[in-house]
Write an enzyme that holds these catalytic residues in place. Structure first.
Site, PDB file in Angstrom:
ATOM      1  N   GLU A  34       0.852  -1.200   0.000  1.00  0.00           N
ATOM      2  CA  GLU A  34       0.000   0.000   0.000  1.00  0.00           C
ATOM      3  C   GLU A  34       0.885   1.247   0.000  1.00  0.00           C
ATOM      4  O   GLU A  34       1.784   1.369   0.817  1.00  0.00           O
ATOM      5  CB  GLU A  34      -0.938  -0.024   1.209  1.00  0.00           C
ATOM      6  CG  GLU A  34      -1.730   1.237   1.440  1.00  0.00           C
ATOM      7  CD  GLU A  34      -2.558   1.719   0.236  1.00  0.00           C
ATOM      8  OE1 GLU A  34      -3.311   0.919  -0.335  1.00  0.00           O
ATOM      9  OE2 GLU A  34      -2.420   2.913  -0.142  1.00  0.00           O
ATOM     10  N   CYS A  42     -11.886   4.228   0.414  1.00  0.00           N
ATOM     11  CA  CYS A  42     -13.105   4.024   1.194  1.00  0.00           C
ATOM     12  C   CYS A  42     -12.971   4.524   2.634  1.00  0.00           C
ATOM     13  O   CYS A  42     -13.755   5.345   3.088  1.00  0.00           O
ATOM     14  CB  CYS A  42     -13.452   2.539   1.163  1.00  0.00           C
ATOM     15  SG  CYS A  42     -14.852   2.105   2.165  1.00  0.00           S
ATOM     16  N   GLY A 182     -21.675  18.222 -11.273  1.00  0.00           N
ATOM     17  CA  GLY A 182     -21.978  16.790 -11.266  1.00  0.00           C
ATOM     18  C   GLY A 182     -23.007  16.471 -10.205  1.00  0.00           C
ATOM     19  O   GLY A 182     -22.721  16.588  -9.008  1.00  0.00           O
ATOM     20  N   THR A 271     -17.292  16.754  -9.288  1.00  0.00           N
ATOM     21  CA  THR A 271     -17.599  15.345  -8.994  1.00  0.00           C
ATOM     22  C   THR A 271     -18.318  14.754 -10.198  1.00  0.00           C
ATOM     23  O   THR A 271     -19.533  14.590 -10.179  1.00  0.00           O
ATOM     24  CB  THR A 271     -18.482  15.239  -7.742  1.00  0.00           C
ATOM     25  OG1 THR A 271     -19.638  16.079  -7.950  1.00  0.00           O
ATOM     26  CG2 THR A 271     -17.776  15.709  -6.502  1.00  0.00           C
ATOM     27  N   VAL A 272     -17.545  14.500 -11.232  1.00  0.00           N
ATOM     28  CA  VAL A 272     -18.144  14.028 -12.487  1.00  0.00           C
ATOM     29  C   VAL A 272     -17.780  12.572 -12.769  1.00  0.00           C
ATOM     30  O   VAL A 272     -17.839  12.125 -13.906  1.00  0.00           O
ATOM     31  CB  VAL A 272     -17.708  14.919 -13.668  1.00  0.00           C
ATOM     32  CG1 VAL A 272     -18.237  16.332 -13.507  1.00  0.00           C
ATOM     33  CG2 VAL A 272     -16.186  14.934 -13.817  1.00  0.00           C
ATOM     34  N   ALA A 322     -17.697  -0.150  -2.659  1.00  0.00           N
ATOM     35  CA  ALA A 322     -16.810  -0.834  -1.733  1.00  0.00           C
ATOM     36  C   ALA A 322     -17.233  -2.289  -1.489  1.00  0.00           C
ATOM     37  O   ALA A 322     -16.391  -3.192  -1.455  1.00  0.00           O
ATOM     38  CB  ALA A 322     -16.778  -0.068  -0.415  1.00  0.00           C
ATOM     39  N   HIS A 447     -42.649  -4.929  15.134  1.00  0.00           N
ATOM     40  CA  HIS A 447     -43.343  -3.637  15.196  1.00  0.00           C
ATOM     41  C   HIS A 447     -42.872  -2.859  16.412  1.00  0.00           C
ATOM     42  O   HIS A 447     -42.649  -3.447  17.458  1.00  0.00           O
ATOM     43  CB  HIS A 447     -44.849  -3.884  15.302  1.00  0.00           C
ATOM     44  CG  HIS A 447     -45.651  -2.629  15.402  1.00  0.00           C
ATOM     45  ND1 HIS A 447     -45.844  -1.791  14.326  1.00  0.00           N
ATOM     46  CD2 HIS A 447     -46.289  -2.059  16.466  1.00  0.00           C
ATOM     47  CE1 HIS A 447     -46.582  -0.750  14.703  1.00  0.00           C
ATOM     48  NE2 HIS A 447     -46.861  -0.891  15.996  1.00  0.00           N
TER      49      HIS A 447
END
Ligand code: FAD
Ligand code: NAI
Length: 486
Positions: A34, A42, A182, A271-272, A322, A447
């Site tokens: 990583e 995420c 967007g 944000t497209v 995710a 309920h």
């Protein structure tokens, strides 16, 4: 000397880290590489921080709009300390990312921090943070390197005035105004949060509708009405042409159906959509097949064209979600371990965390008809008729079920309303199991819960929901299945 593993996973997002853990659980010698942060987009700049801010926005909205009616007196205006909010949001992300690291270590996965680049289908080099270059070989590589925000011409991200989702989620000062280009998942989720925090938001969407092709149009209508009520301006059929600095803020030029309009704001958020990171890590250099949209080409087992190389998550294919990445991660680890698995899901449920939430599993009406289901039964049950929703003061929205009229098999469920995100899993299970309307209607739901709306929507689709007046039946049980018969 090169380190050697059974499985090397590149990228520790929800696809990669889940794959590495499952692989280690199955006894395979596993490493994960990583370059930035455990948990990927995420946990660090995506799902988790955005949902933390959305929770805070929801909480604030309730205090401002519902508290008085319930009998609370809040002296003066509720004050929001944005810096403290960021601190809290960050603590949520760090807690989750720290948990991932512990899980990897606890499962004896070797963690290597650095940037991986493929030398061949059997070997990678990793440039560590300290600058060293390590060589690593593996019998199997899993590419889980994710995606990044798309830039549009003229709107290069500087994260000062032109923000991607990452910059928008990191704002530690309240914006007075923002233009959001967007009106999809991110634009509406972050736009709604900003609006809840008191920012004047204008959404610029190229399509003729918000969330076009991403959600059931009837569900979108409910959200569009609420956005309007909350003071969010939405410009449809509108394209952002360019921007310039104006004082401390921006002026964005927008083309709306051929007419130009200039919008002034503190910042602009773009944000497209997102694109796969397939132009990195020398994936093309080793001959990996990549499609015209930039996704690594994979089959139902997420195998690529190169033997022993798999791809999962955002880099592999839509939907960029995710839970889909994690599902693939588990599956690929099991395939490598010799199990018979393939990606054969009937539905990847989706949730758009707007107000109210939109969630879906299975087909829309159009998709069902396109697949040859010409005779459909469609029913809806409104949250306004559900006791729990009324007591939560969240009565906007409904549960809509689409079923095959002949077999009553549930084909799609679309929810807009409170906790739609939590309610949709029952629908996903129903669809995966091939459940009929009667299975949902005859399952006793506790309920008073929001979950009862699922049962009543199934009843409504059969024509006999209890808590709404449906058209009187002409003839006993006409058009319905008798209740006692499952
Ligand atoms: P990523 O999470 O992108 O992880 C890839 C990892 O690989 C990264 O950590 C990256 O640093 C690493 N990497 C890349 N290249 C290399 C390399 N060469 N060497 C080493 N490491 C490398 N989805 C949902 O389902 N629900 C949501 O609510 C949701 N909200 C979102 C909100 C926002 C603002 C955004 C941006 C996204 C959201 N998503 C959501 C989408 C979700 O984040 C992605 O679908 C998911 O993170 C994809 O997982 P992944 O494992 O494929 O990749
Ligand atoms: P998106 O694909 O959801 O929406 C992009 C929107 O931008 C579309 O409505 C599109 O018509 C519009 N658009 C494109 N070009 C434009 C232009 N030049 N001018 C104006 N509008 C334009 O993309 P978004 O919001 O960036 O999210 C990316 C992905 O991340 C999502 O598709 C989803 O897979 C994932 N995501 C998931 C979330 C969730 O599960 N709740 C939350 C956030 C992101």
């Amino acid at each position: 000397m090169a380190q050697s593993f059974d499985v090397v996973v590149v990228g520790a997002g929800p696809g990669g880290y889940v794959c590495a853990i499952r692989s280690a659980q199955l006894g395979l010698k596993t490493a994960i590489i990583e370059r930035e942060y455990m948990g990927g987009v995420c946990l660090n700049v995506g799902c988790i921080p955005s949902k933390a801010l959305i929770s805070a926005g929801h909480f604030l909205h309730k205090m401002e709009h519902n508290a008085a009616e319930m009998g609370f007196t809040i002296p003066g205006k509720v004050k929001l300390d944005m810096a403290q909010l960021q601190k809290w949001k960050q603590s949520v992300c760090e807690r989750m990312a720290g948990g991932v690291e512990q899980l990897l270590k606890g499962n004896a996965v070797t963690i290597i921090r650095g940037e991986a680049s493929f030398k061949s289908a059997q070997e990678i080099s990793v440039k560590t943070k300290a600058g060293a270059v390590e060589s690593i070989t593996a019998k199997n590589f899993v590419i889980a390197t994710g995606s990044r925000p798309i830039e549009i011409p003229g709107f290069a991200f500087d994260e000062q005035l032109v923000l991607s989702s990452t910059g928008a989620l990191a704002q530690s000062e309240k914006l007075e105004s923002a233009v959001v280009i967007g009106g999809g998942y991110i634009g509406l989720e972050i736009g709604s949060v900003l609006s809840n925090f008191g920012t004047k938001v204008t959404v610029v969407e190229a399509n003729k509708a918000l969330l076009a092709g991403l959600a059931d149009p009837e569900c979108v209508q409910v959200v569009a009405r609420k956005l309007k009520k909350n003071g969010v301006d939405v410009l449809l059929d509108a394209k952002a042409k360019g921007w310039k600095k104006s004082g401390k803020g921006v002026e964005v030029t927008v083309d709306i159906g051929g007419k130009e309009q200039v919008l002034k704001a503190d910042k602009v958020l773009v944000t497209v959509g997102r694109k796969p990171n397939s132009d990195q890590a020398n994936l093309k250099g080793i001959g990996l097949a990549i499609d015209e949209k930039g996704f690594v080409k994979v089959n139902a087992q997420r195998k690529t064209n190169l033997p022993g190389v798999y791809a999962i998550g955002d880099i592999a294919c839509q939907p960029m979600l995710a839970h889909k990445a994690s599902h693939e991660g588990v599956m690929v680890a099991e395939i490598i371990a010799g199990q018979k698995r393939a990606y054969e899901v009937k539905t990847v449920p989706s949730v758009i965390f707007v107000d109210p939430e939109i969630a879906a599993a299975g087909m829309t009406e159009d998709e069902a008809r396109a697949k040859g289901y010409t005779d459909l039964k469609i029913g809806k049950f409104p949250f306004a008729a559900n006791g729990r929703a009324v007591s939560l003061m969240e009565t906007d929205g409904f549960v809509k079920i689409i079923a095959d009229a002949k077999t009553h098999i549930v084909l799609g469920v679309h929810i807009v309303g409170p906790e739609a995100s939590n309610l949709i899993s029952e629908a996903a299970l129903a669809i995966e199991m091939g459940a009929r309307l009667e299975d949902l209607a005859l399952t006793i739901h506790p309920h008073p819960t929001l979950g009862e709306t699922m049962m009543e929507a199934a009843e409504a689709t059969l024509g006999h929901a209890i808590h709404i007046i449906q058209k009187p039946l002409t003839g006993a049980g006409k058009g319905t299945t008798p209740r006692a018969h499952a």
